[in-house]
Write a protein that holds these residues in place. Structure first.
Motif, PDB file in Angstrom:
ATOM      1  N   TYR A  72       8.197   7.107 -10.821  1.00  0.00           N
ATOM      2  CA  TYR A  72       8.032   7.165  -9.370  1.00  0.00           C
ATOM      3  C   TYR A  72       6.602   7.529  -8.969  1.00  0.00           C
ATOM      4  N   PRO A  73       5.981   8.515  -9.600  1.00  0.00           N
ATOM      5  CA  PRO A  73       4.584   8.789  -9.246  1.00  0.00           C
ATOM      6  C   PRO A  73       3.640   7.615  -9.533  1.00  0.00           C
ATOM      7  N   LEU A  74       3.991   6.786 -10.503  1.00  0.00           N
ATOM      8  CA  LEU A  74       3.146   5.625 -10.807  1.00  0.00           C
ATOM      9  C   LEU A  74       3.169   4.605  -9.676  1.00  0.00           C
ATOM     10  N   GLN A  75       4.190   4.664  -8.827  1.00  0.00           N
ATOM     11  CA  GLN A  75       4.218   3.748  -7.694  1.00  0.00           C
ATOM     12  C   GLN A  75       3.141   4.086  -6.668  1.00  0.00           C
ATOM     13  N   SER A  76       2.501   5.235  -6.822  1.00  0.00           N
ATOM     14  CA  SER A  76       1.370   5.550  -5.934  1.00  0.00           C
ATOM     15  C   SER A  76       0.239   4.545  -6.135  1.00  0.00           C
ATOM     16  N   LEU A  77       0.293   3.808  -7.240  1.00  0.00           N
ATOM     17  CA  LEU A  77      -0.696   2.744  -7.448  1.00  0.00           C
ATOM     18  C   LEU A  77      -0.584   1.677  -6.362  1.00  0.00           C
ATOM     19  N   CYS A  78       0.566   1.602  -5.694  1.00  0.00           N
ATOM     20  CA  CYS A  78       0.720   0.696  -4.545  1.00  0.00           C
ATOM     21  C   CYS A  78      -0.325   1.008  -3.480  1.00  0.00           C
ATOM     22  N   TYR A  79      -0.582   2.292  -3.266  1.00  0.00           N
ATOM     23  CA  TYR A  79      -1.554   2.679  -2.243  1.00  0.00           C
ATOM     24  C   TYR A  79      -2.944   2.176  -2.592  1.00  0.00           C
ATOM     25  N   ILE A  80      -3.269   2.217  -3.862  1.00  0.00           N
ATOM     26  CA  ILE A  80      -4.594   1.770  -4.306  1.00  0.00           C
ATOM     27  C   ILE A  80      -4.712   0.262  -4.147  1.00  0.00           C
ATOM     28  N   VAL A  81      -3.732  -0.467  -4.662  1.00  0.00           N
ATOM     29  CA  VAL A  81      -3.753  -1.930  -4.555  1.00  0.00           C
ATOM     30  C   VAL A  81      -3.699  -2.341  -3.084  1.00  0.00           C
ATOM     31  N   GLY A  82      -2.886  -1.638  -2.300  1.00  0.00           N
ATOM     32  CA  GLY A  82      -2.786  -1.936  -0.872  1.00  0.00           C
ATOM     33  C   GLY A  82      -4.091  -1.703  -0.129  1.00  0.00           C
ATOM     34  N   ALA A  83      -4.794  -0.646  -0.485  1.00  0.00           N
ATOM     35  CA  ALA A  83      -6.081  -0.378   0.161  1.00  0.00           C
ATOM     36  C   ALA A  83      -7.079  -1.499  -0.133  1.00  0.00           C
ATOM     37  N   PHE A  84      -7.113  -1.935  -1.373  1.00  0.00           N
ATOM     38  CA  PHE A  84      -8.029  -3.034  -1.706  1.00  0.00           C
ATOM     39  C   PHE A  84      -7.594  -4.346  -1.067  1.00  0.00           C
ATOM     40  N   ALA A  85      -6.289  -4.557  -0.941  1.00  0.00           N
ATOM     41  CA  ALA A  85      -5.807  -5.748  -0.240  1.00  0.00           C
ATOM     42  C   ALA A  85      -6.256  -5.708   1.214  1.00  0.00           C
ATOM     43  N   GLY A  86      -6.208  -4.537   1.834  1.00  0.00           N
ATOM     44  CA  GLY A  86      -6.666  -4.400   3.215  1.00  0.00           C
ATOM     45  C   GLY A  86      -8.136  -4.734   3.369  1.00  0.00           C
ATOM     46  N   VAL A  87      -8.917  -4.302   2.393  1.00  0.00           N
ATOM     47  CA  VAL A  87     -10.358  -4.586   2.443  1.00  0.00           C
ATOM     48  C   VAL A  87     -10.618  -6.076   2.232  1.00  0.00           C
ATOM     49  N   ILE A  88      -9.969  -6.659   1.245  1.00  0.00           N
ATOM     50  CA  ILE A  88     -10.234  -8.055   0.877  1.00  0.00           C
ATOM     51  C   ILE A  88      -9.626  -9.033   1.890  1.00  0.00           C
ATOM     52  N   ILE A  89      -8.390  -8.795   2.285  1.00  0.00           N
ATOM     53  CA  ILE A  89      -7.684  -9.768   3.123  1.00  0.00           C
ATOM     54  C   ILE A  89      -7.944  -9.553   4.611  1.00  0.00           C
ATOM     55  N   PHE A  90      -7.982  -8.286   5.034  1.00  0.00           N
ATOM     56  CA  PHE A  90      -8.083  -7.992   6.460  1.00  0.00           C
ATOM     57  C   PHE A  90      -9.450  -7.450   6.876  1.00  0.00           C
ATOM     58  N   ASN A  91     -10.387  -7.439   5.927  1.00  0.00           N
ATOM     59  CA  ASN A  91     -11.752  -6.995   6.214  1.00  0.00           C
ATOM     60  C   ASN A  91     -11.786  -5.554   6.751  1.00  0.00           C
ATOM     61  N   GLU A  92     -10.892  -4.714   6.230  1.00  0.00           N
ATOM     62  CA  GLU A  92     -10.872  -3.322   6.629  1.00  0.00           C
ATOM     63  C   GLU A  92     -11.986  -2.563   5.908  1.00  0.00           C
ATOM     64  N   SER A  93     -12.349  -1.411   6.433  1.00  0.00           N
ATOM     65  CA  SER A  93     -13.445  -0.643   5.837  1.00  0.00           C
ATOM     66  C   SER A  93     -12.931   0.236   4.700  1.00  0.00           C
ATOM     67  N   LEU A  94     -13.802   0.483   3.756  1.00  0.00           N
ATOM     68  CA  LEU A  94     -13.503   1.362   2.626  1.00  0.00           C
ATOM     69  C   LEU A  94     -14.548   2.472   2.650  1.00  0.00           C
TER      70      LEU A  94
END
Length: 115
Positions: A72-94
């Motif tokens: 279950y704690p390994l699913q926190s990797l979703c947050y990391i992948v999701g953040a990069f998806a936001g940057v790449i797909i939606f041009n969000e800031s990092l």
């Protein structure tokens, strides 16, 4: 094999979130029966939901094979992948604070993943 399935599960969850984000940008969401139905049956929202169903089936399998306290704690990797998806797909800031937070999440996932 189970960690490969966990990776697939994480990617599916992020894909579902991306589809939901795209879908929500294309609907005028209102809290009413019609508004909810229009949102749920938007092709992006609906597709994201279907992906979540399959991700849940994988997750249930993983729960039957692994310790909850490990995976279950390994699913926190979703947050990391999701953040990069936001940057790449939606041009969000990092920002620096986001990067530091993501690094802490990653370090935590690595520590938990070590058996």
């Amino acid at each position: 094999m189970n960690y490969l399935l966990l990776g697939v599960n994480i990617l599916m969850l992020v894909c579902g979130q991306v589809l939901w984000k795209v879908g929500m940008s294309k609907v005028d969401f209102r809290i009413s029966f019609k508004g909810i139905m229009n949102t749920l049956f938007n092709p992006y929202i609906f597709s994201g939901g279907i992906i979540y169903v399959f991700a849940t089936v994988i997750w249930l399998y993983l729960l039957s094979k692994e310790q909850l306290s490990s995976i279950y704690p390994l699913q926190s990797l979703c947050y990391i992948v999701g953040a990069f998806a936001g940057v790449i797909i939606f041009n969000e800031s990092l920002t620096i604070s986001k990067i530091l937070g993501l690094l802490l999440l990653f370090a935590g996932a690595v520590l938990v993943g070590m058996k």
